[in-house]
Design a protein around this motif. Structure first.
Motif, PDB file in Angstrom:
ATOM      1  N   UNK A  14       0.797  -1.228   0.000  1.00 14.21           N
ATOM      2  CA  UNK A  14       0.000   0.000   0.000  1.00 14.21           C
ATOM      3  C   UNK A  14       0.829   1.278   0.000  1.00 14.21           C
ATOM      4  N   UNK A  15       1.925   1.311   0.762  1.00 13.80           N
ATOM      5  CA  UNK A  15       2.674   2.576   0.799  1.00 13.80           C
ATOM      6  C   UNK A  15       3.410   2.815  -0.512  1.00 13.80           C
ATOM      7  N   UNK A  16       3.893   1.753  -1.145  1.00 18.58           N
ATOM      8  CA  UNK A  16       4.582   1.950  -2.415  1.00 18.58           C
ATOM      9  C   UNK A  16       3.600   2.259  -3.543  1.00 18.58           C
ATOM     10  N   UNK A  17       2.351   1.872  -3.372  1.00 17.74           N
ATOM     11  CA  UNK A  17       1.323   2.249  -4.335  1.00 17.74           C
ATOM     12  C   UNK A  17       0.945   3.718  -4.164  1.00 17.74           C
ATOM     13  N   UNK A  18       0.831   4.147  -2.910  1.00 13.61           N
ATOM     14  CA  UNK A  18       0.445   5.531  -2.625  1.00 13.61           C
ATOM     15  C   UNK A  18       1.544   6.525  -2.958  1.00 13.61           C
ATOM     16  N   UNK A  19       2.796   6.181  -2.661  1.00 14.59           N
ATOM     17  CA  UNK A  19       3.896   7.131  -2.843  1.00 14.59           C
ATOM     18  C   UNK A  19       5.185   6.352  -3.080  1.00 14.59           C
ATOM     19  N   UNK A  20       5.369   5.875  -4.285  1.00 10.82           N
ATOM     20  CA  UNK A  20       6.502   4.991  -4.576  1.00 10.82           C
ATOM     21  C   UNK A  20       7.843   5.675  -4.349  1.00 10.82           C
ATOM     22  N   UNK A  21       7.947   6.940  -4.728  1.00 13.10           N
ATOM     23  CA  UNK A  21       9.234   7.622  -4.637  1.00 13.10           C
ATOM     24  C   UNK A  21       9.475   8.301  -3.298  1.00 13.10           C
ATOM     25  N   UNK A  22       8.407   8.604  -2.557  1.00  8.58           N
ATOM     26  CA  UNK A  22       8.547   9.427  -1.360  1.00  8.58           C
ATOM     27  C   UNK A  22       8.464   8.693  -0.050  1.00  8.58           C
ATOM     28  N   UNK A  23       8.419   7.367  -0.081  1.00  9.67           N
ATOM     29  CA  UNK A  23       8.334   6.616   1.163  1.00  9.67           C
ATOM     30  C   UNK A  23       9.639   6.662   1.943  1.00  9.67           C
ATOM     31  N   UNK A  24       9.517   6.639   3.274  1.00 11.08           N
ATOM     32  CA  UNK A  24      10.673   6.710   4.164  1.00 11.08           C
ATOM     33  C   UNK A  24      10.637   5.516   5.111  1.00 11.08           C
ATOM     34  N   UNK A  25      11.799   4.908   5.315  1.00  6.08           N
ATOM     35  CA  UNK A  25      11.962   3.824   6.282  1.00  6.08           C
ATOM     36  C   UNK A  25      12.409   4.451   7.604  1.00  6.08           C
ATOM     37  N   UNK A  26      11.643   4.233   8.666  1.00  6.92           N
ATOM     38  CA  UNK A  26      11.957   4.788   9.981  1.00  6.92           C
ATOM     39  C   UNK A  26      12.125   3.624  10.956  1.00  6.92           C
ATOM     40  N   UNK A  27      13.194   3.646  11.741  1.00  7.57           N
ATOM     41  CA  UNK A  27      13.390   2.621  12.766  1.00  7.57           C
ATOM     42  C   UNK A  27      12.907   3.159  14.099  1.00  7.57           C
ATOM     43  N   UNK A  28      11.891   2.521  14.657  1.00  5.97           N
ATOM     44  CA  UNK A  28      11.318   2.927  15.932  1.00  5.97           C
ATOM     45  C   UNK A  28      11.906   2.073  17.059  1.00  5.97           C
ATOM     46  N   UNK A  29      12.007   2.655  18.233  1.00  2.45           N
ATOM     47  CA  UNK A  29      12.496   1.919  19.390  1.00  2.45           C
ATOM     48  C   UNK A  29      13.965   2.114  19.691  1.00  2.45           C
ATOM     49  N   UNK A  30      14.667   2.893  18.855  1.00  2.00           N
ATOM     50  CA  UNK A  30      16.058   3.230  19.115  1.00  2.00           C
ATOM     51  C   UNK A  30      16.127   4.440  20.047  1.00  2.00           C
TER      52      UNK A  30
END
Length: 325
Positions: A267-283
């Motif tokens: 779903x996220x790559x369908x909505x915004x293929x170029x603008x997606x960001x990977x965020x690591x939570x819990x650090x």
């Protein structure tokens, strides 16, 4: 923004990392100061002037006229599309250096350019499945969560890089509980959401349809949701994943919890293929990265799109502001 600039670890220098770093600087300049940790020789020749800095704080005044680079020597040249095993340890060390800087407050966040796990394993015996697991190791935390985020959606896969056939066996109460709790805490601390709303997907089609298409929803997912709801969390589900991601559904939650990798990333790559960001939570620090790989096939051609890296840098800045508030 925070008084400290953002650190950008160089990633695999034979990939598109150097090119997108230069393109991101060209777009952001002094408006969002960041510095690259890498070999200045690898970062030249991509259309941006490069200036070596001696301390992260120098990036604040350098970024108006050049891409600031905190020099990190590599033993070999960067040949586009051809990772050199001799550079593998330097790639790993640049990540560790970025973590050290952000943990000491010299950088407000760490943004990581893409690595190639095979190249690191072949060249330096890198034993971690990826960036995320290595960062958790460096930070000394037992569990972290991967979020994919864009303006339209924040989504978290509970299981990540495992075969689909293994997902039901890996899913358990502790994993799902931790994933949801880490996500909810990050929404408050890093995204400024005062009262987070969480929506949880089912594992099976139609969320199991009352147990007729699988029992994970009734045996595992629903009880976890009920327990967290009893603690006061605003959480709903399990929802049928095929109805969770249209416009009206997304308006009802601040983050979605998926059960497996593709359930979250499609779903996220369908909505915004170029603008997606990977965020690591819990650090204990902020980490973002572009949601793509090294793209060896186009490295050195000038075709690389820096949109996701720019989004990752902007999100890192926004998260740093939220933490500082």
């Amino acid at each position: 923004m925070s008084t400290a600039p953002i650190a950008l670890s160089c990633g695999e220098p034979a990939g598109i990392g150097p090119e997108i770093a230069a393109k991101a600087w060209a777009r952001l300049g002094a408006r969002l100061p960041f510095f690259a940790i890498g070999d200045p020789k690898h970062l030249t020749g991509h259309g941006a002037p490069v200036e070596v800095i001696h301390a992260p704080g120098d990036a604040t005044h350098i970024s108006g006229h050049a891409l600031p680079v905190l020099a990190h020597d590599f033993p070999a040249a960067a040949i586009p599309g051809k990772p050199d095993p001799a550079n593998a340890q330097a790639v790993i060390d640049a990540i560790a250096r970025g973590v050290d800087l952000v943990m000491r407050g010299e950088a407000s966040a760490l943004c990581t350019a893409p690595i190639n796990k095979k190249a690191l394993k072949d060249g330096a015996g890198f034993s971690h499945p990826g960036h995320t697991e290595y960062l958790a190791h460096l930070a000394g935390v037992p569990r972290v969560v991967m979020m994919l985020a864009c303006d339209a959606l924040r989504v978290v896969p509970t299981t990540i890089h495992i075969p689909l056939a293994k997902v039901p066996g890996v899913l358990d109460r502790a994993l799902l509980m931790d994933t949801i709790r880490i996500t909810e805490a990050a929404l408050r601390r890093d995204f400024g959401v005062e009262a987070p709303r969480i929506a949880v997907a089912g594992l099976n089609p139609h969320a199991g349809e009352g147990g007729t298409i699988g029992a994970e929803e009734t045996d595992l997912i629903a009880p976890v949701i009920a327990a967290l709801k009893a603690e006061g969390m605003a959480i709903t589900g399990p929802h049928s994943a095929d109805t969770m991601f249209h416009d009206a559904a997304r308006a009802g939650y601040d983050a979605a919890i998926a059960m497996y990798h593709d359930q979250a990333l499609i779903p996220i790559k369908t909505l915004d293929f170029s603008g997606g960001v990977n965020v690591t939570l819990g650090l204990p620090f902020i980490r973002t990265s572009p949601d793509h790989g090294t793209a060896f096939d186009i490295a050195g051609t000038g075709q690389a799109d820096a949109t996701s890296l720019i989004a990752a840098l902007r999100m890192a800045e926004q998260m740093a502001r939220a933490r500082a508030a």
